[in-house]
Design an enzyme around this catalytic site. Structure first.
Site, short mmCIF file in Angstrom:
data_model
loop_
_atom_site.label_atom_id
_atom_site.label_comp_id
_atom_site.label_asym_id
_atom_site.label_seq_id
_atom_site.Cartn_x
_atom_site.Cartn_y
_atom_site.Cartn_z
N GLY A 22 0.81 -1.20 0.00
CA GLY A 22 0.00 0.00 0.00
C GLY A 22 0.86 1.27 0.00
O GLY A 22 2.07 1.21 -0.22
N LEU A 23 0.21 2.40 0.24
CA LEU A 23 0.96 3.67 0.23
C LEU A 23 1.68 3.86 1.56
O LEU A 23 1.26 4.62 2.41
CB LEU A 23 0.02 4.85 -0.04
N HIS A 24 2.76 3.13 1.73
CA HIS A 24 3.58 3.29 2.93
C HIS A 24 4.61 4.37 2.66
O HIS A 24 4.51 5.13 1.69
CB HIS A 24 4.19 1.95 3.36
N ALA A 25 5.63 4.44 3.48
CA ALA A 25 6.53 5.59 3.43
C ALA A 25 7.15 5.84 2.06
O ALA A 25 7.10 6.94 1.54
CB ALA A 25 7.61 5.42 4.49
#
Lengths: 97, 594
Positions: A22-25
């Protein structure tokens, strides 16, 4: 930076978060870095929540795991370039799996 | 330093009374806080902060440059940190707090960080939520540049102190011990906050929710922390110190007496045996129930396993949980309440829409009779556990004999199933109805034919009888356990069950509040189930009450027309008979953290 000339079109694209984590760091950092290069307003929307794509922590806080649908909107002199750049980041899954 | 004494009011979060020197913290280390008074000061503070940001940026950039090509992973992190450093949420928010709130930079930065932390805590995805670590790393680096390196991080005090802080996180309290800390005062938090839990486990007093504590108390000032009343006295005078000493000794004596008697059975002073039972939610709470001297478990709530995970629990999982409780409590009785939950509360894939009015919706027995597969699984697990000790089962939110009958039929068919599979269970498992809907009160005589026992659930019964939603602040004060309507309902249920010869218990908060125990005894209630930590105090009240006297008190209370009159009468009566109940007993019980 805010360009509000009425003649300018807003480009709207539907994006899907396809990478596993997913949209992690790291993806968010890539989005923010890309967004900062263009003269355009760039926003991401999830379920009615709209954030500026440059604001890393706001994008993180949108909480977008794999499978999330987002709407990208760009507006301004470089709206088209910005849209292409960010769409391709998503399409390439941020170089992840 | 002789400053005027001040009395501050917060929320009592951990019982006890203590006096000592305050040590004010605003974050993990020791960082000064002060308000800025002039525009010039504000401008200078902004400059100082911006300088620290620049220094942090230089440092991060330099570090990134020094990284060898093969450690690319690390470079990514530093790039991320550079982005966070310039992020709106951190930078603009801090500047805003300096400009608008006149906070010094350290405090402003800390608050901005806390705000981000709160936002992140609401994030569902574990990986994304974990990125708060990066924000924290940047925060620490920036703070380092702001305050200079080498700020102390651990707690070392020459003598034990009272910690005064905005809030305390688990990380901050790990280094604290009761030999160093006398008590806690925090600005944030409620009775179930982390501070309250830690204070309980360290057995030191705590007052939380005390607005601007870190601004109104200074390090080195003497404070008295009263974790019973929620009061904090700063710079007490001689008279205050003396009364503090007296209070403290009285409380210690009270606590000692209460603890001493908790393992003994509860008999009224005129020798009537009363059962004092525990409400529990998880198997590990059995040890608490035992520690506080419970005569059994009067209410085993079973929702936990259904709310914790996304899949529905399996029969085996449920059985293992129930078995732990039943075996640990044996030979004492365990009353298991079947699922008391609405369809919309499930984490699991059940698809129910959120309800407008969940208290009146599809929940508890209604839900279970609709989702029979879920219900059967639970009933089967309960029956299996019944082979291992003394078990009773009860159904929540019963409002008609038909519902109770339907539930019983289902129970019987599960029994047949188990018998066919040659799995042992208690064939005479007592079946109870919870009395928590006014309809169940009026139909108690009919329900009593189908039920082996009753359990009055006061929380819901009061809510339904008085039409009061206690979580609604505008009407919460109308939630009156001693309302004449409630007392009459209790009396009615007790009378019916006496006539039918079945047992009746009471669970719900009212049953664990020492203030109400004598009246309830007088109404004929002989079994009380409560949070384990209420048990010692309640037992003490029971021992000091004669049933004959209590009956008279209840009779007089029942004769009064309004709840105001009842409250006035009961309060006066209790204050007269048990003066320490108001000062110590109720505050001790009200801290239901553990």
């Amino acid at each position: 930076m805010a360009i509000t000339e009425p003649k300018l079109w807003t480009i709207e694209r539907e994006l899907w978060v396809e990478n596993r984590l997913g949209l992690h760091a790291r993806p968010v950092a890539k989005i923010a870095t890309a967004a900062q290069q263009f003269d355009a307003d760039i926003t991401l929307e999830k379920d009615g929540l709209v954030v500026n794509a440059r604001d890393l922590l706001d994008v993180l806080a949108l909480d977008c795991p794999q499978g999330t649908r987002l709407v990208l909107r760009t507006r301004g002199p470089q709206a088209r370039e910005a849209a292409t750049s960010i769409t391709s980041l998503f399409a390439r899954k941020f170089e992840e799996t | 330093m002789t400053r005027k004494n001040r009395v501050l009011e917060g929320i009592a979060a951990s019982p006890g009374i203590v006096m000592g020197l305050a040590h004010v913290l605003t974050q993990e280390g020791q960082v000064s806080t002060r308000l800025l008074y002039t525009d010039h000061e504000v401008a200078e503070e902004l400059k100082r902060f911006n300088r620290a940001v620049d220094q942090t940026e230089e440092e991060l950039t330099r570090l990134r440059g020094e990284i060898a090509q093969d450690l690319k992973e690390h470079a990514h992190i530093l790039e991320l940190h550079l982005l966070i450093l310039r992020d709106r949420m951190l930078l603009l928010e801090t500047q805003k707090l300096i400009k608008e709130q006149n906070f010094n930079a350290e405090r402003a930065l800390y608050l901005a960080f806390l705000k981000i932390k709160e936002v992140f805590q609401r994030i569902g995805d574990k990986h994304i939520r974990g990125r708060i670590q990066d924000v924290e790393a940047v925060y620490r680096r920036l703070r380092g540049h702001l305050t200079g390196r080498g700020a102390s991080k651990t707690f070392e005090f020459p003598e034990p102190v009272v910690i005064v802080a905005r809030d305390l996180s688990p990380a901050e309290t790990t280094h604290m011990s009761s030999s160093q800390v006398l008590g806690f005062v925090t600005e944030r938090g409620g009775k179930t906050s982390h501070t309250a839990i830690i204070a309980h486990s360290l057995e030191i007093p705590a007052v939380v929710g005390l607005d601007s504590a870190t601004l109104s108390i200074e390090s080195g000032e003497e404070v008295i922390v009263n974790g019973l009343s929620g009061r904090v006295i700063v710079n007490p005078d001689e008279a205050m110190r003396r009364s503090y000493q007296v209070r403290r000794e009285e409380f210690e004596t009270f606590k000692w007496e209460v603890t001493l008697g908790s393992s003994l059975p509860a008999w009224t002073s005129d020798r009537h045996p009363i059962l004092v039972l525990a409400n529990i939610e998880q198997p590990d709470e059995v040890s608490l129930a035992q520690k506080y001297g419970a005569d059994g478990v009067g209410l085993y709530r079973t929702e936990f396993l259904y709310l914790r995970q996304r899949q529905l629990p399996t029969e085996e999982e449920l059985f293992q949980h129930y078995r732990q409780v039943v075996e640990a409590m044996a030979p004492r009785e365990v009353t298991i309440r079947t699922l008391d939950i609405g369809g919309d509360k499930f984490l699991s894939p059940l698809e129910y829409a959120p309800e407008m009015n969940p208290a009146l919706g599809l929940r508890a027995i209604r839900f279970c009779l609709k989702e029979q597969k879920i219900f059967r699984t639970q009933v089967k697990a309960i029956l299996r556990a019944s082979a291992l000790g003394k078990v009773r089962v009860m159904f929540p939110l019963i409002s008609s004999p038909r519902e109770l009958n339907e539930a019983r039929l289902l129970l019987e068919s599960v029994k047949e199933e188990l018998a066919r599979e040659l799995i042992p269970f208690d064939g005479k498992l007592p079946v109870g109805a919870m009395i928590e809907v006014p309809a169940a009160v009026t139909l108690a005589d009919l329900l009593g034919r189908e039920a082996d026992f009753f359990s009055i659930g006061t929380n819901d019964l009061i809510q339904y009888a008085l039409a009061i939603d206690r979580s609604n602040k505008s009407v919460a004060d109308m939630y009156e356990p001693l309302h004449p309507a409630v007392m009459r309902m209790v009396r009615h249920v007790v009378q019916v069950s006496r006539k039918l010869g079945i047992r009746v218990a009471m669970c719900g908060e009212m049953a664990g509040d020492p203030l109400y125990i004598p009246v309830l005894l007088g109404l004929g209630v002989k079994e009380f189930s409560m949070n384990p930590n209420s048990i010692p105090v309640v037992k003490r009240v029971i021992r000091m009450t004669s049933l004959g006297e209590a009956t008279k008190v209840a009779r007089r209370a029942l004769a009064l027309a309004t709840v105001e009159e009842v409250n006035e009468y009961v309060n006066k009566e209790m204050d007269h008979r048990f003066p320490d109940i108001f000062r110590f007993g109720r505050p001790l019980v009200a801290n239901r953290v553990l």
